[in-house]
Scaffold this motif. Structure first.
Motif, short mmCIF file in Angstrom:
data_model
loop_
_atom_site.label_atom_id
_atom_site.label_comp_id
_atom_site.label_asym_id
_atom_site.label_seq_id
_atom_site.Cartn_x
_atom_site.Cartn_y
_atom_site.Cartn_z
N GLU A 1 -3.90 -4.88 9.31
CA GLU A 1 -5.18 -5.07 9.85
C GLU A 1 -6.24 -4.31 8.85
O GLU A 1 -7.51 -4.74 8.36
CB GLU A 1 -5.26 -4.58 11.28
CG GLU A 1 -6.38 -5.07 12.03
CD GLU A 1 -5.99 -6.50 12.92
OE1 GLU A 1 -6.78 -7.54 12.48
OE2 GLU A 1 -5.25 -6.47 13.70
N THR B 1 -8.36 1.47 4.10
CA THR B 1 -9.33 0.38 3.73
C THR B 1 -8.76 -0.75 2.78
O THR B 1 -7.79 -0.30 2.01
CB THR B 1 -10.81 0.79 3.20
OG1 THR B 1 -10.59 1.25 1.71
CG2 THR B 1 -11.50 1.97 4.07
N PRO B 2 -9.30 -1.53 2.45
CA PRO B 2 -8.69 -2.66 1.71
C PRO B 2 -8.69 -2.11 0.04
O PRO B 2 -7.78 -2.63 -0.57
CB PRO B 2 -9.87 -3.97 1.50
CG PRO B 2 -10.46 -3.98 3.07
CD PRO B 2 -10.51 -2.35 3.32
N SER B 3 -9.46 -1.08 0.12
CA SER B 3 -9.60 -0.67 -1.26
C SER B 3 -8.13 0.18 -1.63
O SER B 3 -7.72 0.53 -2.71
CB SER B 3 -10.79 0.35 -1.68
OG SER B 3 -10.66 1.44 -0.88
N ILE C 1 -5.26 -1.27 -1.23
CA ILE C 1 -4.15 -2.33 -1.46
C ILE C 1 -3.75 -1.88 -2.79
O ILE C 1 -4.48 -1.42 -3.76
CB ILE C 1 -4.56 -3.48 -1.31
CG1 ILE C 1 -4.87 -4.06 0.11
CG2 ILE C 1 -3.49 -4.59 -2.03
CD1 ILE C 1 -5.66 -5.39 0.13
N THR D 1 0.86 -1.10 -0.26
CA THR D 1 -0.14 -0.02 -0.06
C THR D 1 0.75 1.19 -0.10
O THR D 1 2.05 1.28 0.22
CB THR D 1 -0.94 -0.05 1.16
OG1 THR D 1 -1.90 0.99 1.13
CG2 THR D 1 -0.32 0.28 2.40
N LYS E 1 -3.50 -7.93 -4.67
CA LYS E 1 -4.32 -8.88 -4.21
C LYS E 1 -4.08 -10.25 -5.31
O LYS E 1 -4.25 -11.41 -4.68
CB LYS E 1 -5.64 -8.56 -4.46
CG LYS E 1 -6.34 -7.84 -2.85
CD LYS E 1 -7.66 -7.65 -3.05
CE LYS E 1 -8.18 -6.80 -1.97
NZ LYS E 1 -9.39 -6.16 -2.34
N LEU F 1 -6.07 -2.89 6.04
CA LEU F 1 -6.14 -3.44 4.74
C LEU F 1 -6.89 -4.84 4.45
O LEU F 1 -7.25 -5.18 3.33
CB LEU F 1 -4.87 -3.75 4.13
CG LEU F 1 -3.91 -2.30 4.00
CD1 LEU F 1 -2.51 -2.77 3.37
CD2 LEU F 1 -4.45 -1.34 2.76
N GLY F 2 -6.95 -5.37 5.57
CA GLY F 2 -7.79 -6.71 5.81
C GLY F 2 -7.03 -7.91 5.16
O GLY F 2 -7.70 -8.88 4.92
N ILE F 3 -5.58 -7.93 5.17
CA ILE F 3 -4.77 -8.91 4.54
C ILE F 3 -3.97 -9.68 5.83
O ILE F 3 -3.08 -10.47 5.36
CB ILE F 3 -4.25 -8.54 3.23
CG1 ILE F 3 -3.33 -7.28 3.67
CG2 ILE F 3 -4.86 -8.48 2.05
CD1 ILE F 3 -2.41 -7.14 2.43
#
Ligand code: B16
Ligand code: MG
Length: 225
Positions: A128, A92-94, A96, A17, A101, A130-132
């Motif tokens: 965390e 947020t995960p967006s 990345i 990121t 991904k 980024l959700g990964i």
């Protein structure tokens, strides 16, 4: 002996990121508080550099290295970090980077282990957000490392946690200090950025969108023969 590629160790900022913009804003605010000019160009010199070393570089730029005690420097670094933490809240995960991904899921399918070697003490939190975080088999906390990049310690520690030998690993970096760290660890170095900036890398992709495990494998296997 034929070596298998068993693990990929990622840098965080600039590879997974782009938190560089938030580091930039937080350092700029602190530097200006101290009466030191701060430009985007100068900010480039701080990429991959630890928090305290970044502060020292900023103070040196303003000729103020001798003006603060160690305790005061800790307070200044803490002030920057508190500001940085408010800025990264909205990650947020967006956030990345493109292609990452897909690259991670390709590695997972192939049974390749994933590691993270970031100089950031906030790496766990960013992963965390980024959700990964749970997809990684090992995350080296910069707080456990004595010597920052370009020392090989952080990549060696990640390899150890993954139970793989250095020559079974590749490291991915966007900073030249990071590429040096990977090479000194005895690993295959993949760089993200302009080719001319990374003469010591084994392979360079112009952006994360270009990351391809097939291409990496081809060059990695060639280097073995
Ligand atoms: P923190 P990386 C590095 O992350 C950043 O590139 C660098 O700009 C930052 O100063 C350093 O982390 C320390 O970060 O203040 O959060 O501990 O590229 O190694 O993932
Ligand atoms: Mg980086």
């Amino acid at each position: 002996m034929v070596k298998l590629l068993r693990a990929v160790i990622f840098d965080l900022d600039g590879v997974i990121t782009d938190t560089a913009e938030y580091h930039y804003l937080a350092w700029k605010a602190l530097a200006e508080d101290l009466g030191i000019s701060f430009t985007r160009e100068f900010n480039e010199e701080l990429k991959g550099v630890s928090r305290m070393d970044s502060l020292e570089k900023i103070l040196a730029r303003g000729g103020k290295q001798q003006d603060f005690s160690n305790e005061e420097k800790e307070k200044l670094a803490d002030q920057k970090n508190r500001h940085y933490l408010t800025l990264i809240k909205n990650i947020t995960p967006s956030d990345i980077l493109p292609g990452v991904k897909e690259f991670i899921s390709d590695l997972k399918t192939r049974g390749i282990k994933l590691g993270l070697a970031s100089a950031s003490k906030n790496a766990f939190q960013v992963m965390e957000l980024l959700g990964i975080k749970d997809q990684f088999d090992a995350i080296v906390d910069a707080r456990e490392i004595k010597k920052g990049k370009p020392d090989p310690e952080i990549f060696l520690a990640a390899g150890k946690l993954l139970h793989v030998e250095p020559d079974e690993c590749i490291g991915i970096e966007d900073a030249s200090a990071g590429v040096e760290s990977i090479k000194r660890a005895g690993m295959f170095a993949v760089a993200i950025g302009a080719k001319e900036n990374f003469p010591e890398a084994d392979l360079v992709f112009s952006s994360t969108a270009e990351l391809s495990f097939e291409n990496i494998l081809e060059i990695y296997n060639k280097n073995l023969t």
